[in-house]
Design an enzyme around this catalytic site. Structure first.
Site, PDB file in Angstrom:
ATOM      1  N   VAL A 104       1.247  -0.877   0.241  1.00 30.48           N
ATOM      2  CA  VAL A 104      -0.175   0.402  -0.471  1.00 30.48           C
ATOM      3  C   VAL A 104       0.562   0.947  -0.311  1.00 30.48           C
ATOM      4  O   VAL A 104       0.443   2.497   0.683  1.00 30.48           O
ATOM      5  CB  VAL A 104      -0.613   0.324   1.623  1.00 30.48           C
ATOM      6  CG1 VAL A 104      -1.992  -1.136   0.739  1.00 30.48           C
ATOM      7  CG2 VAL A 104      -0.381   0.098   2.413  1.00 30.48           C
ATOM      8  N   HIS A 120      -4.355  -4.726  -2.688  1.00 28.66           N
ATOM      9  CA  HIS A 120      -4.743  -3.986  -1.084  1.00 28.66           C
ATOM     10  C   HIS A 120      -4.828  -2.556  -1.002  1.00 28.66           C
ATOM     11  O   HIS A 120      -4.619  -1.789   0.166  1.00 28.66           O
ATOM     12  CB  HIS A 120      -3.756  -4.715  -0.366  1.00 28.66           C
ATOM     13  CG  HIS A 120      -3.920  -5.983   0.352  1.00 28.66           C
ATOM     14  ND1 HIS A 120      -3.261  -6.708   0.583  1.00 28.66           N
ATOM     15  CD2 HIS A 120      -5.024  -6.793  -0.354  1.00 28.66           C
ATOM     16  CE1 HIS A 120      -3.180  -8.097   0.619  1.00 28.66           C
ATOM     17  NE2 HIS A 120      -4.494  -7.918  -0.241  1.00 28.66           N
ATOM     18  N   CYS A 128     -13.304  10.213   3.217  1.00 29.70           N
ATOM     19  CA  CYS A 128     -13.860  10.261   4.853  1.00 29.70           C
ATOM     20  C   CYS A 128     -15.368   8.900   4.588  1.00 29.70           C
ATOM     21  O   CYS A 128     -15.347   8.713   3.196  1.00 29.70           O
ATOM     22  CB  CYS A 128     -14.644  11.656   4.731  1.00 29.70           C
ATOM     23  SG  CYS A 128     -16.231  11.482   5.840  1.00 29.70           S
TER      24      CYS A 128
HETATM   25  P1  OAD Z   1       4.703 -10.853   4.700  1.00 32.04           P
HETATM   26  O1  OAD Z   1       5.111  -9.777   5.796  1.00 32.04           O
HETATM   27  O2  OAD Z   1       3.379 -11.884   4.618  1.00 32.04           O
HETATM   28  O3  OAD Z   1       6.048 -11.601   3.581  1.00 32.04           O
HETATM   29  C1  OAD Z   1       7.187 -10.830   3.560  1.00 32.04           C
HETATM   30  C2  OAD Z   1       7.803 -11.887   2.537  1.00 32.04           C
HETATM   31  O4  OAD Z   1       9.191 -11.634   2.748  1.00 32.04           O
HETATM   32  C3  OAD Z   1       8.545 -13.141   3.290  1.00 32.04           C
HETATM   33  O5  OAD Z   1       7.780 -14.716   2.224  1.00 32.04           O
HETATM   34  C4  OAD Z   1       9.771 -12.573   3.325  1.00 32.04           C
HETATM   35  O6  OAD Z   1      10.713 -13.504   3.407  1.00 32.04           O
HETATM   36  C5  OAD Z   1      10.026 -11.855   2.099  1.00 32.04           C
HETATM   37  N1  OAD Z   1      11.347 -10.760   2.012  1.00 32.04           N
HETATM   38  C6  OAD Z   1      11.917 -10.009   3.526  1.00 32.04           C
HETATM   39  N2  OAD Z   1      12.516  -9.905   2.683  1.00 32.04           N
HETATM   40  C7  OAD Z   1      12.956  -9.536   1.801  1.00 32.04           C
HETATM   41  C8  OAD Z   1      14.091  -8.916   1.073  1.00 32.04           C
HETATM   42  N3  OAD Z   1      15.155  -7.828   1.171  1.00 32.04           N
HETATM   43  N4  OAD Z   1      13.934  -9.486  -0.172  1.00 32.04           N
HETATM   44  C9  OAD Z   1      12.448  -9.929  -0.969  1.00 32.04           C
HETATM   45  N5  OAD Z   1      11.636 -10.534  -0.094  1.00 32.04           N
HETATM   46  C10 OAD Z   1      12.189 -10.019   1.655  1.00 32.04           C
HETATM   47  O7  OAD Z   1       4.440 -10.071   3.532  1.00 32.04           O
HETATM   48  P2  OAD Z   1       2.734 -10.275   2.462  1.00 32.04           P
HETATM   49  O8  OAD Z   1       3.426 -11.294   2.154  1.00 32.04           O
HETATM   50  O9  OAD Z   1       3.340  -8.726   1.739  1.00 32.04           O
HETATM   51  O10 OAD Z   1      -2.468  -7.418   4.307  1.00 32.04           O
HETATM   52  O11 OAD Z   1       1.874  -9.950   3.062  1.00 32.04           O
HETATM   53  C11 OAD Z   1       0.205 -10.420   1.965  1.00 32.04           C
HETATM   54  C12 OAD Z   1      -0.373  -9.528   3.075  1.00 32.04           C
HETATM   55  O12 OAD Z   1      -0.332  -9.883   4.498  1.00 32.04           O
HETATM   56  C13 OAD Z   1      -0.004  -7.707   3.382  1.00 32.04           C
HETATM   57  O13 OAD Z   1      -1.374  -7.067   2.190  1.00 32.04           O
HETATM   58  C14 OAD Z   1      -1.009  -7.153   4.189  1.00 32.04           C
HETATM   59  C15 OAD Z   1      -0.528  -8.805   5.800  1.00 32.04           C
HETATM   60  O14 OAD Z   1      -1.293  -8.815   6.432  1.00 32.04           O
HETATM   61  C16 OAD Z   1      -3.043  -6.831   4.422  1.00 32.04           C
HETATM   62  O15 OAD Z   1      -3.006  -5.669   5.201  1.00 32.04           O
HETATM   63  C17 OAD Z   1      -4.674  -6.622   4.097  1.00 32.04           C
END
Ligand code: OAD
Length: 248
Positions: A104, A120, A128
């Site tokens: 986001v 998302h 608002c």
């Molecule tokens: P996560 O925090 O679940 O996962 C982050 C991923 O990035 C993990 O698999 C890490 O291993 C990887 N990672 C960490 N550092 C990295 C780097 N430097 N380069 C590449 N990869 C790296 O994040 P999302 O999968 O995006 O939703 O989470 C999905 C959703 O869960 C988000 O959009 C949010 C959250 O709750 C909402 O808020 C609705």
């Protein structure tokens, strides 16, 4: 790793249409913490308490104080890194068509990517809850929490909270670009939040190669991904692009 970088450069160069799915990992190098894993936001907070629409409706002041205020401060300062920039370059080269991002933070657009589906929503805008008027997050005043609209309604981020629907146009277009691509890059996502985690599965079932970039394996790694490049997003993107330049 060098072999996989070369393989990815070849697969991307040969592809007719590439789609990328990105998650919080792509913005870690921009100073934005991920949600899961070490140093992740959900280590500090229970997402059901701070990021669920029901908690927000019950106590917007608490959610603004615990989560949104800090997120605004981090996002106001963040700048695109080599992964965002590399994806923007792949689009300019005519190789990457669309990015579907779960983030986001708006950093893909800041890096110059033109076709970004914000699965998302976006924290760069507030709306608002009474009259729907929109405000740039950078322009809102946090002297009063929760911040309010000129009509006195409470402002909320234009992002999807837990318990809310994915914007239907984002869902529909993501499905389409996942079905149509022949290579999908899946970068920096833990691939456990639905329905975003289904996107690479749709791509795979439609015949695409799925290339994961992540320091850790995910639930996609064994069954869905063709291969995983284990590394940090900016570094891997930089190496893939320099390999592609050598091949020109
Ligand atoms: P996560 O925090 O679940 O996962 C982050 C991923 O990035 C993990 O698999 C890490 O291993 C990887 N990672 C960490 N550092 C990295 C780097 N430097 N380069 C590449 N990869 C790296 O994040 P999302 O999968 O995006 O939703 O989470 C999905 C959703 O869960 C988000 O959009 C949010 C959250 O709750 C909402 O808020 C609705």
């Amino acid at each position: 790793m060098a072999d996989l970088i070369k393989r990815a450069a070849e697969d991307l160069s040969a592809a007719k249409m590439v789609t990328a799915l990105t998650g919080a990992g792509v913005s870690v190098e921009s100073g934005i913490p991920p949600f899961r894993g070490k140093g992740g936001l959900w280590e500090k907070y229970d997402p059901m308490e701070v990021a669920h629409i029901d908690s927000f409706m019950q106590n917007p002041e608490k959610v603004w104080n615990l989560l949104f205020k800090d997120m605004k401060a981090v996002l106001d300062k963040a700048a695109p890194n080599d992964c965002h920039k590399g994806l923007a370059k792949l689009e300019k080269l005519g190789i990457l068509k669309t990015i579907i991002t779960q983030n986001v933070d708006g950093l893909h657009q800041k890096a110059g990517s033109g076709d970004v589906i914000e699965f998302h929503g976006n924290m760069a805008w507030q709306r608002c809850m009474d009259c729907n008027k929109r405000y740039a997050t950078s322009s809102i005043n946090l002297n009063q929490i929760p911040p309010r609209c000129s009509c006195d309604g409470i402002l909320r981020p234009d992002a999807v909270l837990f318990g809310e629907m994915i914007p239907p146009d984002a869902l529909w277009r993501s499905r389409k670009v996942a079905t149509d691509c022949d290579v999908m890059l899946v970068i920096g996502t833990s691939a456990i939040v639905q329905p975003a985690a289904l996107i690479p599965i749709i791509a795979k079932e439609s015949g695409a190669k799925v290339i994961e970039i992540n320091p850790e394996p995910t639930p996609l790694t064994d069954d869905i991904s063709d291969y995983l490049i284990r590394g940090i997003a900016g570094d891997v993107m930089r190496r893939i692009l320099s390999q592609m330049e050598k091949m020109l």
